[in-house]
Design a protein around this motif. Structure first.
Motif: not given
Length: 296
Positions: A154-159, A194-195, A200-202
């Motif tokens: 929704l925000t369009g950022v990676e983290y 998400g899990a 997170a990484r790839t």
DNA sequence: TAGCCGTGGTT
DNA sequence: TAACCAAGGCT
């Protein structure tokens, strides 16, 4: 409180469908899992991967199937049975939870978010998780997985930001399905996405059920642009020293002499500081005869 | 609130 | 290989 986006179902429905097909078969998700079993799993899973929690959780459930069973034993037994899960203060707090539940809540894990939140070791995430997973209530369950999924989708950022913001909570609440049981299933479904997929990484975007709706993907998956997210090496830290000292006590049958602790860390200044810290935390009990033990 | 609190697998 | 990461909470 942000109004629900009119197209919230655009995100929720594909993820609910994906979860039906791809959810892991974890024991604390089994139909017969008690609220206590779920609470224990949530505490153990704080900052600790599922694979390492599984065997310890099984042992705990066999040994302490109810809060009263754990409350009847010394807190040091909880610390010993915690093994190498890490952050052993969690074991101490879980024992304190069991005592509070036994003495103040009739032996039943509370179903109220506010009552759960007031128990030791239970913060905003764990209170929402237990209320949602064990009692099928409607709560925004915002853990590291969900925060990352929402940031990308929704925000369009990676983290997501380093610390949780009010905007994230509002966003999570705006997506909650109205029906409580569906909201509970949604909570575990986003977390699972998400899990397993939006990692997170790839991230495995090819397997994502909402790829076509993902703001981060649409933007070309721009790399994280911000301050370093982590730090803190482990070797040589007080944390490592504490871990060594406590391991000695976990493996001993009873109290140990000071020399037995001294041999596991060469720097005496750091060693004493770490030992004092363990004592202050209630993880180590200094006996009158000069020996040390797990707490009773 | 930023720093602290364990441990081990993955990249 | 060192850095990153893992269902956070507490002070």
């Amino acid at each position: 409180m942000t109004a629900a986006p009119p197209n919230a179902a655009r995100y929720t429905e594909p993820i609910l469908g994906w979860y039906d097909e791809h959810a892991r078969d974890l024991p604390w998700r089994a139909p017969g899992a008690t609220p206590w079993a779920i609470l224990v799993s949530e505490i153990m899973l704080q900052q600790t991967p599922v694979a390492r929690v599984l065997p310890v959780w099984q042992q705990w459930m066999e040994r302490w199937p109810t809060p009263a069973a754990l409350a009847a034993e010394p807190s040091g037994e909880a610390v010993r049975a915690w093994g190498r899960l890490g952050y052993p203060r969690r074991a101490l707090r879980l024992h304190a939870c069991a005592v509070a539940i036994t003495e103040q809540h009739g032996g039943q894990v509370p179903s109220s978010y506010d009552v759960l939140r007031a128990l030791p070791g239970i913060g905003a995430y764990t209170a929402a998780a237990v209320a949602s997973f064990a009692y099928r209530q409607r709560h925004a369950v915002l853990d590291t997985n969900v925060r990352r999924v929402l940031a990308r989708l929704l925000t369009g950022v990676e983290y997501p930001p380093k610390s949780q913001t009010a905007a994230e909570v509002a966003l999570a609440e705006s997506l909650l399905p109205h029906d409580p049981p569906t909201a509970a299933r949604w909570a575990v479904a986003v977390m699972e996405l998400g899990a397993l997929v939006c990692t997170a990484r790839t991230p495995r975007c090819v397997d994502c059920p909402v790829l076509s709706s993902c703001a981060w993907h649409r933007a070309g998956r721009p790399a994280y642009d911000g301050p370093p997210r982590r730090g803190q090496t482990y070797a040589g830290t007080d944390r490592q020293c504490r871990g060594r000292l406590l391991a000695v006590l976990r493996h001993a049958d009873g109290p140990v002499d000071k020399p037995a602790l001294d041999v596991v860390w060469s720097d005496p200044v750091q060693r004493e500081r770490a030992l004092d810290g363990l004592i202050a935390d209630g993880l180590v009990d200094p006996l009158d005869d000069g020996r040390y033990a797990l707490p009773s």
